[in-house]
Design a protein around this motif. Sequence first.
Motif, mmCIF file in Angstrom:
data_model
loop_
_atom_site.group_PDB
_atom_site.id
_atom_site.type_symbol
_atom_site.label_atom_id
_atom_site.label_comp_id
_atom_site.label_asym_id
_atom_site.label_seq_id
_atom_site.Cartn_x
_atom_site.Cartn_y
_atom_site.Cartn_z
ATOM 1 N N LEU A 293 0.825 -1.209 0.000
ATOM 2 C CA LEU A 293 0.000 0.000 0.000
ATOM 3 C C LEU A 293 0.858 1.256 0.000
ATOM 4 O O LEU A 293 0.487 2.281 -0.583
ATOM 5 C CB LEU A 293 -0.931 -0.011 1.214
ATOM 6 N N GLN A 294 2.009 1.180 0.643
ATOM 7 C CA GLN A 294 2.946 2.304 0.639
ATOM 8 C C GLN A 294 3.439 2.567 -0.781
ATOM 9 O O GLN A 294 3.537 3.715 -1.223
ATOM 10 C CB GLN A 294 4.122 1.946 1.559
ATOM 11 N N GLU A 295 3.723 1.498 -1.509
ATOM 12 C CA GLU A 295 4.163 1.641 -2.890
ATOM 13 C C GLU A 295 3.034 2.149 -3.773
ATOM 14 O O GLU A 295 3.264 2.913 -4.714
ATOM 15 C CB GLU A 295 4.683 0.295 -3.407
ATOM 16 N N SER A 296 1.797 1.744 -3.482
ATOM 17 C CA SER A 296 0.679 2.224 -4.300
ATOM 18 C C SER A 296 0.387 3.693 -4.030
ATOM 19 O O SER A 296 -0.176 4.389 -4.872
ATOM 20 C CB SER A 296 -0.575 1.377 -4.037
ATOM 21 N N ARG A 297 0.779 4.177 -2.861
ATOM 22 C CA ARG A 297 0.525 5.576 -2.511
ATOM 23 C C ARG A 297 1.588 6.503 -3.070
ATOM 24 O O ARG A 297 1.282 7.606 -3.534
ATOM 25 C CB ARG A 297 0.438 5.721 -0.990
ATOM 26 N N ILE A 298 2.853 6.082 -3.068
ATOM 27 C CA ILE A 298 3.931 6.992 -3.459
ATOM 28 C C ILE A 298 4.817 6.429 -4.554
ATOM 29 O O ILE A 298 5.770 7.086 -4.962
ATOM 30 C CB ILE A 298 4.811 7.350 -2.239
ATOM 31 N N GLY A 299 4.541 5.226 -5.038
ATOM 32 C CA GLY A 299 5.413 4.599 -6.023
ATOM 33 C C GLY A 299 4.687 4.158 -7.274
ATOM 34 O O GLY A 299 3.625 4.672 -7.628
ATOM 35 N N ARG A 300 5.237 3.150 -7.916
ATOM 36 C CA ARG A 300 4.745 2.713 -9.212
ATOM 37 C C ARG A 300 3.340 2.127 -9.162
ATOM 38 O O ARG A 300 2.587 2.221 -10.116
ATOM 39 C CB ARG A 300 5.710 1.672 -9.790
ATOM 40 N N ASN A 301 2.986 1.493 -8.052
ATOM 41 C CA ASN A 301 1.662 0.881 -7.955
ATOM 42 C C ASN A 301 0.542 1.913 -7.930
ATOM 43 O O ASN A 301 -0.628 1.559 -8.021
ATOM 44 C CB ASN A 301 1.567 0.003 -6.701
ATOM 45 N N GLY A 302 0.894 3.184 -7.776
ATOM 46 C CA GLY A 302 -0.132 4.220 -7.753
ATOM 47 C C GLY A 302 -0.969 4.225 -9.016
ATOM 48 O O GLY A 302 -2.155 4.570 -8.994
ATOM 49 N N LYS A 303 -0.379 3.841 -10.146
ATOM 50 C CA LYS A 303 -1.134 3.777 -11.394
ATOM 51 C C LYS A 303 -2.214 2.706 -11.324
ATOM 52 O O LYS A 303 -3.292 2.861 -11.888
ATOM 53 C CB LYS A 303 -0.183 3.514 -12.558
ATOM 54 N N ARG A 304 -1.937 1.627 -10.655
ATOM 55 C CA ARG A 304 -2.920 0.552 -10.539
ATOM 56 C C ARG A 304 -4.056 0.956 -9.600
ATOM 57 O O ARG A 304 -5.222 0.670 -9.866
ATOM 58 C CB ARG A 304 -2.236 -0.731 -10.056
ATOM 59 N N TRP A 305 -3.716 1.622 -8.503
ATOM 60 C CA TRP A 305 -4.760 2.103 -7.595
ATOM 61 C C TRP A 305 -5.644 3.107 -8.332
ATOM 62 O O TRP A 305 -6.865 3.047 -8.250
ATOM 63 C CB TRP A 305 -4.121 2.748 -6.366
#
Length: 376
Positions: A293-305
Amino acid sequence: MSESGEGTEAPRPQRADRSDGTGRGRRLRLAALLLLLVVLVVAVVRVVAVVGPPSREQLRERAGLTGKQELLIGVKDDQPRVSQRLQNGAFEGFDIEIAYMIAEDLGFDASRVTFLPIESEDRARRQARTVDGRFVTVDLVVASYSVTKQRREQGVIFSAPYLQTEQSVVTLVESNLAPTSFRDLAGRNVCTLATSTAERNLEEAGALAHGRNRISECIQELYDGEVDAVTSDAAILAGFVAPRPPGSDSSPMNEMTDPKPLRHSDLGADGDELWGVNTGTKPAMRDLVNLSLQESRIGRNGKRWRAAFEKYFASAQRYNDPQQVAVDRQPEPWPEDEVEVRQWPWERFALPYPFRPRPGPPPAAARGRARRSSGC
């Protein structure tokens, strides 16, 4: 002595050629320096490995994921746009996309993830039913599960929040009931999810609360005229107001009978609904989920979220106006949810996050094998 002898200088002594010795010395000093650097690096690595933060692989081992072939995730199966089971056995919705994202970061691609339907009252114990009716303990619960103080005190271990929404209410468009507060529901029959504090809020307002395990049961009662309103999280109710998003090749497993147009209203309740993942009792599992979730908030996974939010919630907003479906950014984590892992500098450049080949995004619907808060 002859004149010629007197004018001749004595030969100067030849200086020894020191180039070979100087070169050898430089090489020796360079070798010694390199050896010293290697020793220092090895010492630092050993110290960091002992006293520093754990590596991702160490967390996976502590969480019991090393060698594990299948990840079981408890999800809702009757919430359109959040988590809904289809007739072909697949699941679709925002929670499903978030579950796939987390599972992938834990080392499980879509083919190794099994979704199992879970009832509201069973989310705390992580008990879900298999296809043959057996109760099993799932690894994670991603099921529109609001983080509340009471649930934490009861022992539920939540991840950082992954969605922010609020409590709202739906009524039939054909009715003259358009509540804007809990007080407007006084004397009315109102259905809500059981095991949520929404029942207490309704009772305090003088409403007649009816608790159900499945929100679809509440909506069906509203269609049938058995209740006057249904209250829950806005992101949950929005899927019953808006049509299904385009692109699905199968119908819902549980079709509603005689559906009617619904009106979505803001109750003006204080506080937010923050959804989290029940990660179980192992701290390492919680840390791994929080890392994802940290990566989705500030990293590459944010595009998926963002892609999941746009598909399932942003596209539903115009059907639910003026009620906001959900906040269009991932909530900030609580301080205790910040996670640090050991990562060597060469890993940052040599390997992709999270240090393994990353497959393409999972399909939108994948097959499943088998403050004042409503607390939905």
